[in-house]
Write a protein that holds these residues in place. Structure first.
Motif, PDB file in Angstrom:
ATOM      1  N   UNK A 110       0.805  -1.219   0.000  1.00 47.05           N
ATOM      2  CA  UNK A 110       0.000   0.000   0.000  1.00 47.05           C
ATOM      3  C   UNK A 110       0.840   1.272   0.000  1.00 47.05           C
ATOM      4  N   UNK A 111       2.109   1.138  -0.354  1.00 42.64           N
ATOM      5  CA  UNK A 111       3.014   2.288  -0.396  1.00 42.64           C
ATOM      6  C   UNK A 111       3.380   2.609  -1.839  1.00 42.64           C
ATOM      7  N   UNK A 112       3.787   3.846  -2.078  1.00 42.55           N
ATOM      8  CA  UNK A 112       4.199   4.262  -3.421  1.00 42.55           C
ATOM      9  C   UNK A 112       3.015   4.384  -4.350  1.00 42.55           C
ATOM     10  N   UNK A 113       3.262   4.145  -5.632  1.00 42.04           N
ATOM     11  CA  UNK A 113       2.216   4.249  -6.644  1.00 42.04           C
ATOM     12  C   UNK A 113       2.132   2.960  -7.434  1.00 42.04           C
ATOM     13  N   UNK A 114       0.999   2.756  -8.095  1.00 44.16           N
ATOM     14  CA  UNK A 114       0.816   1.560  -8.909  1.00 44.16           C
ATOM     15  C   UNK A 114      -0.247   1.820  -9.964  1.00 44.16           C
ATOM     16  N   UNK A 115      -0.222   1.029 -11.024  1.00 45.69           N
ATOM     17  CA  UNK A 115      -1.224   1.147 -12.075  1.00 45.69           C
ATOM     18  C   UNK A 115      -0.805   2.078 -13.189  1.00 45.69           C
ATOM     19  N   UNK A 116      -1.527   2.008 -14.297  1.00 44.30           N
ATOM     20  CA  UNK A 116      -1.202   2.794 -15.480  1.00 44.30           C
ATOM     21  C   UNK A 116      -1.258   4.291 -15.212  1.00 44.30           C
ATOM     22  N   UNK A 117      -2.107   4.705 -14.254  1.00 46.46           N
ATOM     23  CA  UNK A 117      -2.246   6.121 -13.944  1.00 46.46           C
ATOM     24  C   UNK A 117      -1.334   6.551 -12.791  1.00 46.46           C
ATOM     25  N   UNK A 118      -0.448   5.657 -12.348  1.00 44.46           N
ATOM     26  CA  UNK A 118       0.463   5.962 -11.238  1.00 44.46           C
ATOM     27  C   UNK A 118      -0.288   6.555 -10.054  1.00 44.46           C
ATOM     28  N   UNK A 119      -1.347   5.898  -9.658  1.00 46.07           N
ATOM     29  CA  UNK A 119      -2.126   6.354  -8.519  1.00 46.07           C
ATOM     30  C   UNK A 119      -1.488   5.877  -7.224  1.00 46.07           C
ATOM     31  N   UNK A 120      -1.746   6.569  -6.114  1.00 44.29           N
ATOM     32  CA  UNK A 120      -1.243   6.069  -4.835  1.00 44.29           C
ATOM     33  C   UNK A 120      -1.730   4.643  -4.592  1.00 44.29           C
TER      34      UNK A 120
END
Length: 205
Positions: A110-120
């Protein structure tokens, strides 16, 4: 309002992975209890019958495992999990839900960003938490099942997250326009209404 406010504050709230575990434990029995004869029934999600919604939810559960690991997800097509074999999709859902819980329980998920939209990542975790929570209700309501109340910790986290993500979600067509609720509506009824669902769908009210 910032969609991430309060979502990933260390020490202030339950980890999103812990809440996903709670929501998954509530959703799995609902999917197990869906009768084959109700797969064509309508649901509170106007675009989905029960079969389509099970397929959608299973795809979410599978792909959000990838997002927890900071890998690319693939929502380009919805697999027909229900059509893979008689009843096998129920066990498949339970297994994938367990893997989802494990993935979001990993340190740093649950840290940093993830996904194509670089969401939190914490916000992305709230998205699958929301799907598990509201789609369990959709499927239960569509198939005549009673559900236990939503855990208050899950409800608090989702109420805050939905308030933050709702404007963009409505613009993208993920949420419908908010639905009016009766006086004295519960927190969960208000949450459903905020996503564009009629919280009284199929209840005769």
């Amino acid at each position: 309002m910032d969609a991430t406010r309060g979502v990933d504050a260390a020490g202030d709230a339950d980890k999103v992975g812990d809440l996903i575990a709670v929501a998954a434990a509530r959703a799995v029995p609902v999917v197990h209890a869906i009768p084959d004869g109700r797969l064509g029934a309508p649901t509170p999600c106007a675009d989905y019958d029960v079969r389509a919604l099970v397929n959608h939810l299973l795809q979410v559960v599978v792909q959000f495992q990838e997002l927890a690991a900071k890998r690319d997800s693939d929502f380009s097509a919805v697999p027909d999990y229900v059509g893979e074999g008689s009843g096998e999709w129920r066990a498949r859902f339970e297994g994938e839900a367990g893997r989802l819980v494990a993935a979001w329980g990993e340190p740093g998920a649950d840290e940093g960003t993830t996904g194509a939209m670089d969401m939190p990542a914490a916000t992305v975790g709230c998205m699958v938490l929301l799907d598990l929570t509201v789609h369990a209700w959709d499927l239960a309501r569509a198939t005549g099942q009673e559900l236990p109340a939503v855990d208050e910790r899950v409800l608090r986290r989702l109420a805050e997250a939905v308030e933050g993500m709702a404007p963009m979600a409505r613009k993208m067509g993920v949420f419908g326009e908010p639905v009016a609720v009766r006086e004295g509506a519960s927190g969960f009824e208000r949450l459903l209404a905020a996503t564009g669902r009629d919280p009284y769908w199929g209840s005769g009210e």
